[in-house]
Scaffold this active site. Sequence first.
Site, PDB file in Angstrom:
ATOM      1  N   HIS A 252       5.772 -12.594  17.627  1.00  0.00           N
ATOM      2  CA  HIS A 252       6.467 -11.312  17.721  1.00  0.00           C
ATOM      3  C   HIS A 252       5.527 -10.148  17.464  1.00  0.00           C
ATOM      4  O   HIS A 252       5.673  -9.073  18.046  1.00  0.00           O
ATOM      5  CB  HIS A 252       7.623 -11.290  16.725  1.00  0.00           C
ATOM      6  CG  HIS A 252       8.781 -12.143  17.155  1.00  0.00           C
ATOM      7  ND1 HIS A 252       9.786 -12.522  16.312  1.00  0.00           N
ATOM      8  CD2 HIS A 252       9.081 -12.688  18.363  1.00  0.00           C
ATOM      9  CE1 HIS A 252      10.670 -13.256  16.977  1.00  0.00           C
ATOM     10  NE2 HIS A 252      10.255 -13.369  18.212  1.00  0.00           N
TER      11      HIS A 252
ATOM     12  N   GLU B 110      26.799   5.767  36.592  1.00  0.00           N
ATOM     13  CA  GLU B 110      26.418   4.660  35.706  1.00  0.00           C
ATOM     14  C   GLU B 110      27.345   3.452  35.824  1.00  0.00           C
ATOM     15  O   GLU B 110      27.188   2.487  35.078  1.00  0.00           O
ATOM     16  CB  GLU B 110      26.348   5.134  34.258  1.00  0.00           C
ATOM     17  CG  GLU B 110      27.572   5.863  33.768  1.00  0.00           C
ATOM     18  CD  GLU B 110      27.369   6.466  32.378  1.00  0.00           C
ATOM     19  OE1 GLU B 110      26.511   5.970  31.625  1.00  0.00           O
ATOM     20  OE2 GLU B 110      28.094   7.421  32.056  1.00  0.00           O
TER      21      GLU B 110
ATOM     22  N   ASP C  60      23.199   1.825  31.893  1.00  0.00           N
ATOM     23  CA  ASP C  60      24.556   1.288  32.049  1.00  0.00           C
ATOM     24  C   ASP C  60      24.796   0.761  33.456  1.00  0.00           C
ATOM     25  O   ASP C  60      25.480  -0.261  33.633  1.00  0.00           O
ATOM     26  CB  ASP C  60      25.596   2.353  31.707  1.00  0.00           C
ATOM     27  CG  ASP C  60      25.979   2.340  30.236  1.00  0.00           C
ATOM     28  OD1 ASP C  60      25.976   1.249  29.640  1.00  0.00           O
ATOM     29  OD2 ASP C  60      26.261   3.409  29.681  1.00  0.00           O
TER      30      ASP C  60
ATOM     31  N   CYS D 117      18.191   9.592  34.880  1.00  0.00           N
ATOM     32  CA  CYS D 117      17.963   9.872  33.461  1.00  0.00           C
ATOM     33  C   CYS D 117      17.904   8.592  32.633  1.00  0.00           C
ATOM     34  O   CYS D 117      17.769   8.655  31.412  1.00  0.00           O
ATOM     35  CB  CYS D 117      19.042  10.803  32.915  1.00  0.00           C
ATOM     36  SG  CYS D 117      20.716  10.172  33.075  1.00  0.00           S
TER      37      CYS D 117
END
Length: 837
Positions: free
Chosen positions: A459, A696, A720, A767
């Site tokens: 990680h 979205e 989204d 965006c």
Amino acid sequence: MPNNNKELILSAPLSGPVLTLANVPDAVFASGAMGDGIAIDPLNDTLYAPCDAEVIHVARTGHAVTLRADNGAELLLHLGLDTVELQGDGFSMLVKEGARVSHGQPLLRYDVDKVALRCKSLVSLLVITNGERFQARPITLEGVKVGEPLLHILAKAGGQAEHHEQDGGIEVFGQVRIAHRGGLHARPAALVRQTAQGFKSRSQLHFDGKSASCDSVMGMMGLAITEQAQVHVSCRGSDAEAALQALLATLSTALVEEAHASAPPPEPPRANAEAGVLHGVCAAPGLVTGPLVRLSGIQLPEDIGGHAIEEQRQHLNEALAQVRSEIHLTLEHARARQHRDEEAIFSAHLALLEDPLLLDAADLFIEQGSAAPHAWSRSIDAQCQVLQQLGSTLLAERANDLRDLRQRVLRVLLGEAWQFDVAAGAIVAAQELTPSDLLQLSAQGVAGVCMVEGGATSHVAILARGKGLPCLVALGEALLAQAPGQSVVLDADGGRLELTPTAERLAQVRQAQTRRTALRAQQQTLAHTPARTVDGVEVEVAANVASSAEAGASFANGADGVGLLRTEFLFVDRHTAPDEEEQRQAYQAVLDAMGNRPVIIRTIDVGGDKQLDYLPLPSEANPVLGLRGIRLAQVRPDLLDQQLRALLQTRPLDRCRILLPMVTEVDELMHIRQRLDALGTELGLSERPQLGVMIEVPAAALLAEQLAEHADFLSIGTNDLSQYTLAMDRDHAGLAARVDALHPALLRLIAQTCAGAARHGRWVGVCGALASDPLATPVLIGLGVRELSVSPPQIGEIKDRVRHLDAAQCARLSSELLNLGSALAVRRACHRHWPLG
């Protein structure tokens, strides 16, 4: 001895190391199918009674005996695994059914050598077979001698199970091949746990003769399940079938370590053929020079004993709660910056911090007299040892995540400062850094990191690559023998740490660093000029911000405007909603910070994963598909009206643009436009701000032409839009890396949005996170996007990218990408057509 509450302390029937059932190499026992209990790997040749009891069953083959204790608990004592197949050879039963036995009385003897050579394992079990009435708590997880306290038996209140529902209902089974790269390590195990906890049924994983509960990340990791291994899953309960299908899907869906770039292939460490050079493995590329600084881990003071148990429990619980809070904050920041790898790593840390194996072991050590710091450290050390002994390099690396949690909790318990005292530009040397260490060091501006241990799939390596921080691992113990303060060269690309570089070599590396810095500076210098393609198409590069301070920084970085102001910053972390005047002042401050440039302000977007204490919304089975975004007007129209009034009072109004989230149909847009007009009339205004729609959800993209007829602009929220199109939760740690907005299905929706807007002369911006990806810049321009709203530090980089593109060529090549079959294929084509760097 039993007491009036039917409690019972069982003593060790054998001498030897103690194992939890989850670590017993037998699927039936480890799964808990026979009941709860504990195991011992015996060192002696006689099995003794753990308490006063009655013998209620003796195995025909002499390898097992069942007792009924005075409190009613039925105890199966089973010597060895698969020993039934020996047909009694090597065993001597010393008691008969119906006999009364005393605590410590010999029950059976066996020929250690004969049995050990012929059975699967000598690991022996003490299991409560009527577990619906009793529960067992280990008194020790270390080695025991015959007669020492081993297990605490408690009667269950009402005989009910504590976590999942009773083991009633149907039991279903399935098998699946593990798709997760590197096997079932911390993050995929955390996902399995997350999936299992969504159901009432009890679920188990079975692999290579061992089993583990899906409730325990550590238990599942302890199975050492490798990539592409075939595992069995069992679920028992009222929703067993649904639980099984969900778990099979989670196990068979690969968790991609990095969605947008593959890790550099690890190279084996080379012999130290060169004097003054340590060789290691490249975990994150780069070439830097700087003074070597050594970091040391926390050293615990001696545990003097004599602690109050409840006080130590409280200390540990408070520390755990604080660290959980810190990790939640890290997760929120990672989500806000769209750092999916970072988010996945710390989601796994959160799951480990709640793992019952770790917490129960720490609690047990406190009961035995350890101070909270020592109990927590011992619990972590024990699980690290389990992982490192499993023979898997990947799982050994994942032990570093546990060490991270040990370090974070110990810092809270011991009151140590979290910040390292390391100067910017230093090259840090350590035994092994943790993910939290890496984030802190990166924030302090270190030049690079190198470690004695670690691996290229750890990680820490993933985070270092994401931060652009050169990182070298597996350098060996010689690293810590180096004098601190000396100037070194970290050539991560070449897997080299040069300890005695010449003046010429240092100058060469500094020149390379200077060239990179100059490029960034050049990009920043040109950031204040328009971004035009080589064939003259102008693309606005704006910034995503959440405050006036961020807007000011974006203006300084050359932003052409604010492409997305998230107004949620005004509404969260408070007990009441901001009033109209507070909102107006906040929005005006952002407009003022941007000079003469436009500011797009999104109306409040809460609901789903963003809840407000003072705005209780109805409980929903799936909040992400419920009352969020513009749908909030259905339940709280007053809140939206108040926000619109505040926006209408900003000046100059022509630079204020309003963006509506989660629109799915034209009527929603028309309703808000009517409210805007009515409120403007109330305020005596003759002008109105531009009103845009956020694209979205797929419905909005498919209706882009109809929406563009009534909207002034469209702005695509690819985050989204990706999750709704691909049916993958972008906050799901295992799927987030696959929620790639360069998927051809997403590109088709973007293309349709741009085509629909063009029919009404409207412009389209992006965006979402895709706008900040330089690889996607030519694709978005080619599809017709003319505004990109990016993270503020990337403004100069994205503008520079635009200036090197030919929009006509982008359009031609982008149309071909729509016919590809996956996001990976699109990314490969982008690298081929428009290489980075």
